[in-house]
Design a protein around this motif. Structure first.
Motif, mmCIF file in Angstrom:
data_model
loop_
_atom_site.group_PDB
_atom_site.id
_atom_site.type_symbol
_atom_site.label_atom_id
_atom_site.label_comp_id
_atom_site.label_asym_id
_atom_site.label_seq_id
_atom_site.Cartn_x
_atom_site.Cartn_y
_atom_site.Cartn_z
ATOM 1 N N LEU A 1 0.799 -1.105 -0.119
ATOM 2 C CA LEU A 1 0.007 0.389 0.383
ATOM 3 C C LEU A 1 0.931 1.330 0.152
ATOM 4 O O LEU A 1 1.745 1.423 0.894
ATOM 5 C CB LEU A 1 -0.836 0.122 1.389
ATOM 6 N N ASP A 2 0.748 2.263 -1.046
ATOM 7 C CA ASP A 2 1.506 2.908 -0.926
ATOM 8 C C ASP A 2 0.323 4.722 -1.451
ATOM 9 O O ASP A 2 0.250 4.396 -2.304
ATOM 10 C CB ASP A 2 2.309 3.069 -2.451
ATOM 11 N N GLY A 3 -0.316 5.185 -0.418
ATOM 12 C CA GLY A 3 -1.072 6.353 -0.873
ATOM 13 C C GLY A 3 -1.822 5.585 -1.226
ATOM 14 O O GLY A 3 -2.832 4.837 0.073
ATOM 15 N N ASN A 4 -2.897 6.303 -2.424
ATOM 16 C CA ASN A 4 -3.855 6.188 -2.506
ATOM 17 C C ASN A 4 -4.505 4.863 -3.377
ATOM 18 O O ASN A 4 -4.396 4.171 -4.239
ATOM 19 C CB ASN A 4 -4.777 6.840 -3.065
ATOM 20 N N VAL A 5 -2.825 3.894 -4.011
ATOM 21 C CA VAL A 5 -2.505 3.116 -4.124
ATOM 22 C C VAL A 5 -2.437 1.643 -3.815
ATOM 23 O O VAL A 5 -1.803 1.523 -2.713
ATOM 24 C CB VAL A 5 -1.604 2.942 -5.463
ATOM 25 N N ILE A 6 -3.100 0.371 -3.967
ATOM 26 C CA ILE A 6 -2.797 -0.987 -3.057
ATOM 27 C C ILE A 6 -2.921 -2.052 -4.820
ATOM 28 O O ILE A 6 -3.088 -2.282 -5.725
ATOM 29 C CB ILE A 6 -4.051 -1.490 -3.176
#
Length: 936
Positions: free
Chosen positions: A608-613
């Motif tokens: 998970l990186d910010g709003n990106v999975i």
């Protein structure tokens, strides 16, 4: 070797069964002319006198006899067929006999028609077979040199017996004095009057034989100086075997006979031909090509990869069985000059190139089917159907197939699923196992992105790139070269991602350097987030994704291992882009999985990186087998893996699309509308699905005029009851009741179903045409399952017509008839609340409906209406909150909740009313007819 004529024995039609024995030999006076004469004197001729011709099956005699002597194998066949019907007359009206003229002769002994006591000699008086070259496989690049002799049987009639006797001799140039023969042993329940297989050879010659134990073959006996094997056919039916058993457990029953004492002797017999064929002069074109490769790189593995690519790409495949080509290889020089060859020719060329570069290599024989059984078979050439090359570099074996395609440095280490190989050095060799190793690069790598930037309750934009490597990817090369737009559009239509998906582009290309076919797809698809247990969630439920449930329940199967397929390697990289500004998404389940079962290995991780999975998953399927004793453990492991569940949970307070103001909604959905527009433009001329999906999306964003425009186009081009009914609902939402009724009537005319009749009746009633509505209902045939829906609609129509007593009576009759039916109970509850008729008497039905419903949201809404009529606003509000918790998009409940809130002095009710009317504008007029209106 001849890739066509030495395939492993398999079941064939009876008409072709004479050629089942793979006997590779040739006579001294081989030729292309059919010979005529008596059968060999060693034949034990079958007699029709031993058969009850009247009661026997139509196949009266099938007699196979083979003799191995002095390097020549003679196969004799005697077949007698009773022509019972016109179909058999058509099948046997022409006799066809095949042979290899460079290896032997075809001799016809008899073609005879038996009609009662009369015997008609068809070839007496000069009638002869016509000889044609049989090249049925040219479109598959097969040229086997086989000739076929055909004869139209003049005068053959239904009820005749046709008897044909012939023999073929074979002496293979590649085998010298060695011989081989194979005979498929037909099993019960094959129907035949008399059948047998006899194989004989001089008693002083070293000849070996073997058959499956289940065939029950008795040892040979000596008859007049010849050892003779006799098998009565059909043999007993073989035991049933599980379909997932290794091939050695389920192979066909075959009698194999040959003069090879062991695999080494077979290897030594073959090796000289391939050594000689691979020799080239220093000034030859092949040697020059080897020097070019040597100059290109000093790495022996890279040199090997370049040599394989050269043979695969610049030499076309042609199976050439002419002039001893079955086992005799074409020379390397000839193959390069002609630029075509079969598996033997390509292997010899590759072997020559590698030898020129000082790379240790050797041709090897393999079986492409059932290779795990090879060690159990009698050593004969007929066990093999293919040839490849084994190279050894730095102690590692590489198995190189010149007839394959797309071999590169990245995948040169892949091991074909052939199980065993027989190398062909001059000194001979034993079988060697082809040890599997895990594939280095994926057969298929899929990289997908799903973009929910507009919102998780909106469709998502998606892109997908599939990279298919090796031979499977090479199969896409021709399609990529064609680049036919219409073909791509048709492909796009079939590839659309799930129900409601629409593609905006499809691109197909081929990377020749990497040997990878690349498919790129973009489009838009419905959201995969679902409202469950009070949360929007995206589930990656593994239930039933993996399967491993082999059946070993039968006692006789309990020790049989399970075959696992492979080698296969799949990589999936999935990226999910969540809306900007939405925080507190939760990801549940293990972030890493490193597990497997039954030669399947799974490694996956989530980040998970910010709003990106991102999900990255690798799955390897390895060739092999699982011992029966280990099956329970692997079954348990599959259940554990299928029980894994991971989810992405949205924040509890996220805003639904009807809660977003119009300006923001327009900004968020702009990319989605553009995508649907592109999908409509991209679609094939006869594909209306993208336009249908765009209309559906416009309904989701409450663009009713836009929906109407798209539906007008759809109906003009492909009218249907479904589309007309849908457009009628849009007209009603826009307040066009007359148009709504017209569409509903047209839909019912096309499809006079109960559902469409009830819809039309209700529209008529609310449009003031109550008598017409009642007349429609009075003539409507209704099934038992439809009676509840019918009663509800009839009550509504009757109520609007002022016939409240009739409505109540119809509902009470249904409740009495179906006292536990949630739909019927809800109809009674809803009518009393909507029409404000004895609402207090409805509570019992309302509560029972809620208790018995699978989805209780509509029932809670009905009871809320009853409570509202009774002035119990708190009870109504409680039920409406519960209904909206179960189904947040239930516009009627949201509308009524707004009305109740306003009655209680809660100004938030105005927001509920406005949002509900965005979703369903028709609610205002409809509820107003019943006096249910928002308080000013």
């Amino acid at each position: 070797m001849n890739d066509q004529t030495i395939l492993p024995i398999s079941r064939t039609s009876l008409a072709a069964s004479a050629a089942m024995a793979i006997i590779l030999a040739a006579p001294a006076n081989a030729g292309e002319t059919v010979l005529y004469g008596p059968a060999p004197d060693w034949i034990d001729a079958a007699s029709l006198d031993l058969i009850d011709v009247e009661d026997a099956p139509s196949t009266l005699i099938y007699d196979w006899q083979q003799r191995l002597e002095d390097g020549v194998v003679t196969e004799y066949e005697d077949a007698a067929i009773r022509i019972d019907n016109p179909e058999l007359l058509m099948d046997h009206g022409t006799v066809s006999l095949s042979w290899l003229p460079d290896k032997g002769d075809l001799t016809v002994h008899r073609v005879e028609i038996i009609r009662g006591d009369e015997r008609i000699d068809v070839i007496d008086g000069g009638t002869e077979f016509e000889v044609i070259r049989r090249e049925r496989g040219l479109e598959q690049r097969l040229l086997d040199g086989r000739l076929t002799a055909t004869l139209a049987v003049s005068g053959l009639q239904v009820d005749d017996i046709l008897r044909v006797t012939h023999s073929v001799t074979v002496d293979d140039q590649a085998l010298g004095d060695e011989m081989q023969a194979s005979q498929y042993l037909f099993q019960e329940p094959w129907q035949v009057g008399f059948s047998r297989a006899i194989v004989s050879w001089p008693e002083n010659e070293d000849v070996y034989w073997r058959a499956e134990d289940v065939a029950g073959i008795e040892p040979p006996v000596v008859k007049e100086g010849y050892k003779t094997l006799t098998v009565a056919l059909p043999i007993d039916e073989l035991p049933d075997m599980p379909g997932d058993a290794p091939s050695r457990f389920s192979r066909d029953p075959v009698l194999r006979v040959g003069t090879f004492a062991d695999w080494q002797e077979l290897s030594r017999a073959f090796a000289p031909h391939y050594q000689v064929a691979a020799e080239v002069a220093d000034d030859s074109a092949v040697a020059a090509k080897a020097r070019e490769i040597r100059a290109a790189t000093s790495d022996p593995l890279e040199r090997t990869a370049l040599a394989v690519r050269l043979v695969q790409d610049e030499v076309s495949y042609l199976l050439n069985g002419l002039d001893g080509g079955n086992y005799m290889p074409q020379s390397a020089d000839e193959t390069w000059e002609k630029r075509y060859g079969d598996c033997k020719a390509k292997s010899v060329l590759l072997y020559s190139l590698l030898s020129q570069m000082g790379i240790e290599a050797i041709p090897v024989l393999v079986s492409t089917r059932g290779g795990d059984a090879i060690p159990e078979l009698l050593p004969i050439p007929g066990n093999f159907d293919h040839m490849i090359v084994r190279a050894n570099i730095d102690g590692t074996d590489y198995w190189l197939d010149g007839t394959s395609t797309a071999t590169r440095l990245s995948n040169i280490g892949d091991v074909p699923a052939f199980f065993y190989a027989l190398p062909l050095p001059v000194e001979g060799a034993d079988l060697v196992p082809m040890m599997q190793r895990r594939k280095a690069i994926p057969n298929m790598a899929m990289d997908g992105t799903t973009d929910y930037s507009a919102g998780i309750d909106f469709p998502s934009l998606f892109s997908l790139t599939m990279r298919i490597s090796g031979p499977q990817g090479a199969s896409l090369r021709a399609a990529a070269d064609e680049a036919d737009e219409e073909q791509l559009k048709r492909f796009a239509s079939s590839f659309a991602s799930g129900p409601g998906g629409a593609l905006t582009s499809v691109a197909l290309s081929y990377d020749d350097e990497e040997a990878v076919g690349i498919l790129e797809v973009e489009g838009v698809m419905p959201t995969e987030f679902t409202w469950t247990d009070g949360r929007m969630r995206l589930s990656s439920d593994q239930t039933e994704r993996f399967a491993f449930n082999p059946d070993r329940a039968r006692p006789e199967w309990r020790d049989i291992p399970v075959r696992t397929g492979g080698p296969q390697y799949t990589r999936i990289n999935a990226t999910i882009v969540l809306p900007d500004g939405m925080t507190d998404f939760e990801a549940t389940g293990d972030a890493v999985i490193d597990d497997g079962f039954a030669n399947t290995v799974i490694y996956g991780k989530r980040s998970l990186d910010g709003n990106v999975i991102r999900y990255d998953v690798d799955v390897w399927n390895d060739l092999g087998e699982i011992p029966a004793s280990n099956l329970p453990a692997h079954k348990r492991k599959v259940r554990q893996l299928n029980a894994l569940k991971s989810e992405i949970l949205a924040p509890e307070d996220f805003a639904w699309r009807w809660e977003v103001d119009s300006a923001m909604l327009a900004r968020r959905v702009k990319p989605l509308l553009e995508a649907y527009d592109a999908a409509v433009d991209f679609a094939a001329d006869d594909d209306w699905s993208p336009l249908t999906q765009r209309a559906s999306f416009k309904a989701q964003i409450f663009d009713w005029e836009g929906v109407l425009t798209d539906l007008d186009t759809l109906i003009a081009n492909q009218p249907s009851a479904y589309l007309l009914g849908w457009r009628g609902g849009v007209h009603e939402a826009l307040g066009n009741r007359e148009a709504a009724i017209a569409d509903a009537q047209a839909a019912y005319d096309l499809d006079p179903s109960t559902y469409l009749a009830l819809n039309l009746a209700e529209l008529l009633a609310y449009g003031g045409q109550r008598d017409e509505a009642l007349e429609l209902l009075s003539n409507l045939p209704v099934s038992d399952d439809e009676e509840g829906s019918y009663a509800s609609t009839f009550a509504t129509v009757a109520g609007l017509a002022g016939r409240t007593d009739d409505a109540i009576a119809a509902l009470e009759e249904q409740v009495a008839d179906k006292p536990t039916n949630a739909s019927v109970l809800n109809a009674d509850c809803w009518f009393r609340g909507l029409f404000n008729v004895q609402p207090e008497a409805a509570l019992s039905s309302c509560t029972k409906a809620i208790e018995r419903a699978t989805n209780s949201a509509p029932m809670l809404d009905s009871r809320a209406m009853v409570s509202y009529r009774m002035g119990d606003y708190d009870a109504a509000l409680s039920d409406l909150d519960s209904a909206l918790e179960l189904a947040p998009g239930l516009s009627a409940s949201l509308y009524l909740r707004g009305i109740v809130r306003l009655e209680k002095g809660d100004k938030a009710g105005r927001t509920d009313v406005e949002r509900a009317l965005r979703m369903a504008p028709e609610l205002a007029a409809k509820y107003a007819m019943h006096g249910v209106v928002p308080k000013d």
